[in-house]
Design an enzyme around this catalytic site. Structure first.
Site, PDB file in Angstrom:
ATOM      1  N   ARG A 241      49.545  42.035  55.229  1.00 24.61           N
ATOM      2  CA  ARG A 241      49.742  42.004  56.596  1.00 24.61           C
ATOM      3  C   ARG A 241      50.645  43.002  57.314  1.00 24.61           C
ATOM      4  O   ARG A 241      51.565  43.937  56.593  1.00 24.61           O
ATOM      5  CB  ARG A 241      50.871  40.633  56.946  1.00 24.61           C
ATOM      6  CG  ARG A 241      50.268  39.268  56.837  1.00 24.61           C
ATOM      7  CD  ARG A 241      48.880  39.072  57.856  1.00 24.61           C
ATOM      8  NE  ARG A 241      48.319  37.831  57.592  1.00 24.61           N
ATOM      9  CZ  ARG A 241      47.325  37.652  56.925  1.00 24.61           C
ATOM     10  NH1 ARG A 241      46.989  38.502  56.217  1.00 24.61           N
ATOM     11  NH2 ARG A 241      46.956  36.285  56.966  1.00 24.61           N
ATOM     12  N   GLU A 269      46.462  44.144  66.090  1.00 26.26           N
ATOM     13  CA  GLU A 269      45.075  44.235  65.826  1.00 26.26           C
ATOM     14  C   GLU A 269      44.503  43.743  66.980  1.00 26.26           C
ATOM     15  O   GLU A 269      44.983  42.401  67.691  1.00 26.26           O
ATOM     16  CB  GLU A 269      44.919  43.245  64.504  1.00 26.26           C
ATOM     17  CG  GLU A 269      45.551  43.987  63.258  1.00 26.26           C
ATOM     18  CD  GLU A 269      44.994  43.048  62.162  1.00 26.26           C
ATOM     19  OE1 GLU A 269      44.540  42.279  62.119  1.00 26.26           O
ATOM     20  OE2 GLU A 269      45.739  43.636  60.966  1.00 26.26           O
ATOM     21  N   HIS A 288      40.723  45.259  59.145  1.00 24.51           N
ATOM     22  CA  HIS A 288      41.133  44.114  58.495  1.00 24.51           C
ATOM     23  C   HIS A 288      39.773  43.258  57.786  1.00 24.51           C
ATOM     24  O   HIS A 288      39.381  42.374  58.289  1.00 24.51           O
ATOM     25  CB  HIS A 288      41.741  43.265  59.344  1.00 24.51           C
ATOM     26  CG  HIS A 288      42.570  41.980  59.120  1.00 24.51           C
ATOM     27  ND1 HIS A 288      43.791  41.424  59.861  1.00 24.51           N
ATOM     28  CD2 HIS A 288      42.445  41.364  57.875  1.00 24.51           C
ATOM     29  CE1 HIS A 288      44.184  40.535  58.766  1.00 24.51           C
ATOM     30  NE2 HIS A 288      43.563  40.650  57.683  1.00 24.51           N
TER      31      HIS A 288
END
Length: 322
Positions: A241, A269, A288
């Site tokens: 994270r 994000e 990601h």
């Protein structure tokens, strides 16, 4: 599917535009209208955009669903999120409104994330993005890479994913160390690593990789002090994270060319197009992708359709409670 059905379903953050084709949404029946939203819904527009929907299908933590937004969605009756847990969803607020919350199986996300961690580590060590660009641009060798055998891999967190990374590190001939607040010598040994202090891990590692859950106690766990302890040219990997790392301290260290970084996760994000991380040559960035594989997404959406169908039968499956 046609609009105006009795039940409206929004499949959010379908970035790749694959959700419609991976499973049979039509099996939910002609009275169910499904919309696939490929672009993120801005927070300022979320209440108005999502108000008509009876069901929201969330992809992992891409769309936060907090109490304020939940209160602004009068038609909402069911939320299905992919994966086993989602701290971005206020389950208690949903339950207070009588809204059912369901999840899905995890798929191969843990395995895939461990694999991506190793890929980022190798990409940083061998300057692969720069050399990929060189080949595309008609150029030849420009960098000197580094081998990993005999180097030290330090793992911050040694759970399921960290242990898989440890196994690959050992296979590459690396010394593997680990630290986390509650890690014991016995658990470290079982995970294939030597337990060291937090200070020693950052000071001695050639590669530091983060594998911790984001919580109040772990936010910013890698700060200016930890980054300052790292060896010059060491590699920092984060596939867990973004907020585990103090972003400002990381950017400062990268700009000063003190360390390198391989990052799959970020404070915000999608990462804004003008974000300073995008312009740093010693940062290898991926959007990601840790859990993003075809088999995992197929399982996610199969379970999502199953959850909607079961909820319609008043027999919900994989119900999440606060």
């Amino acid at each position: 599917m046609t609009q105006g059905g009795a039940i409206r379903v929004a499949v959010l953050d379908d970035y790749q535009g694959v959700a419609a084709g991976l499973v049979d949404w039509g099996g939910l029946g002609p009275e169910v209208a499904v919309d696939f939203l490929s672009e993120p819904v801005p927070r300022a527009e979320a209440a108005a955009r999502l108000a008509p929907y009876t069901v929201l299908c969330l992809m992992r933590e891409r769309m936060p669903l907090d109490a304020e937004l939940i209160a602004a969605l009068p038609a909402l009756r069911l939320v299905v999120f992919t994966g086993g847990r989602n701290p971005s969803v206020d389950t208690a607020a949903l339950q207070a409104r009588g809204i059912t919350v369901c999840n899905t199986r995890n798929g191969e996300g843990g395995i895939a994330t461990a694999e991506l961690t190793v890929a980022l580590m190798l990409a940083c060590a061998r300057h692969l993005p720069r050399e990929f660009a060189n080949m595309a641009g008609g150029r030849w060798q420009e960098t000197l890479g580094e081998g990993l055998e005999g180097r030290t891999l330090g793992l911050v967190g040694l759970g399921r994913i960290g242990a898989r990374v440890a196994a690959v590190g050992r296979a590459l001939g690396m010394r593997v160390t680990a630290w986390s607040p509650n890690l014991t010598h016995a658990r470290a040994e079982a995970g294939g690593a030597d337990l060291v202090s937090r200070e020693a891990l950052f000071a001695e590692s050639d590669v530091v990789s983060l594998h911790m859950v984001l919580a109040a106690s772990t936010r910013g766990i890698v700060g200016q002090a930890e980054i300052a302890r790292m060896r010059k040219g060491a590699i920092l990997i984060n596939t867990s994270r973004g907020p585990l790392i103090d972003e400002a301290a990381l950017i400062a260290a990268l700009r000063e060319n003190r360390i390198r970084a391989g990052l799959d996760v970020f404070d915000r994000e999608p990462l804004p197009a003008d974000h300073p991380l995008r312009g740093l040559p010693n940062a290898v960035l991926t959007p990601h992708l840790g859990y993003v594989t075809g088999s995992t997404f197929r399982m996610f959406y199969e379970d999502t359709v199953e959850a909607i169908a079961a909820w319609r039968r008043d027999a919900p499956v994989r119900v999440v409670t606060a």
